[in-house]
Design an enzyme around this catalytic site. Sequence first.
Site, PDB file in Angstrom:
ATOM      1  N   TYR A 160       0.842  -1.197   0.000  1.00  0.00           N
ATOM      2  CA  TYR A 160       0.000   0.000   0.000  1.00  0.00           C
ATOM      3  C   TYR A 160       0.882   1.253   0.000  1.00  0.00           C
ATOM      4  CZ  TYR A 160      -3.902   3.076   1.280  1.00  0.00           C
ATOM      5  OH  TYR A 160      -4.845   4.073   1.298  1.00  0.00           O
ATOM      6  N   LYS A 164       1.328   4.271  -2.799  1.00  0.00           N
ATOM      7  CA  LYS A 164       1.020   5.682  -2.532  1.00  0.00           C
ATOM      8  C   LYS A 164       2.272   6.563  -2.663  1.00  0.00           C
ATOM      9  CE  LYS A 164      -3.410   5.062  -1.733  1.00  0.00           C
ATOM     10  NZ  LYS A 164      -4.441   5.581  -2.652  1.00  0.00           N
TER      11      LYS A 164
END
Length: 255
Positions: A160, A164
């Site tokens: 994740y 990002k």
Amino acid sequence: MLTLPSAPDFRLDNQRALVTGGSKGIGFAAAIALARAGAQVWIAARNTAPLREAAELAAQEGLELHTVALDITDTAQVRQELSRLPDFDILVNSAGLARHQPFLEVSEENYDAVMALNLRATFFLSQQVARRMKANHIPGAIIHISSQMGHVGGPERSVYCASKFALEGLTKTMALELGEAGIRVNTLCPTFIATELSRASLADPAFSRYVLDNIKLKRLGTLEDVMGPVVFLASPAAALITGAALLVDGGWTAT
Ligand SMILES: NC(=O)c1ccc[n+]([C@@H]2O[C@H](COP(=O)([O-])OP(=O)(O)OC[C@H]3O[C@@H](n4cnc5c(N)ncnc54)[C@H](OP(=O)(O)O)[C@@H]3O)[C@@H](O)[C@H]2O)c1
């Protein structure tokens, strides 16, 4: 001589906005905020029932949300659907996915799924929209919904965070390549907000404690917390802001 400044202008009248992931959570809140500010808004997501529900809810307030059933990881489908839609002045990329696992256990399947949506799909959809903005001389605004996890590491969040952080890098380069065309590109980086995406994490009391320990303002984010920042970044009030990350993280990254 002193003159009265005319800014800031937060209105988005006569602007068209596309919000991916606009049927739920942060994307839906962004869509409502943009519509309330005067924009004509299209929301895109895969499932038609939540899209319909979102449009019906908006209609109760007299707001119109146009719906687009679309899997944004399918770049051919994205090209086809966008060719049927008008040019956009505003793009909010909110569709995103999280699959949390310790780094040593991350599967290739989870890696591929998160990267395919959070990075690859966002990258190529933005490319399509930005090409039209540039070709048609639209001084557009592109907002990637990144995360505080685009700025710090988080437990069991290697993929994740990688997705990002990559969005943050993409934003910088888009900003410098598209600036001459008047197209602004920024990220909005929320802390934890209770949505379907974060439900499982926040249901764990130990994780919830960890979250509240790290948010200096001592509360979770709410959907309302992202609505003003989305409108701001999309609006003429942010006319000189590009390549920036707007942290809406209650101070998580302050230390
Ligand atoms: N919630 C948080 O705590 C938090 C914090 C920081 C950042 N964020 C970021 O904010 C964004 C939105 O998160 P959220 O919490 O609002 O998530 P959410 O409530 O789970 O909503 C996700 C949205 O994306 C759509 N979507 C998923 N896969 C898609 C695909 N392949 N094509 C098109 N649409 C797709 C979903 O609709 P369908 O399933 O019908 O396609 C839904 O509308 C994400 O990028 C997330 O990383 C969230």
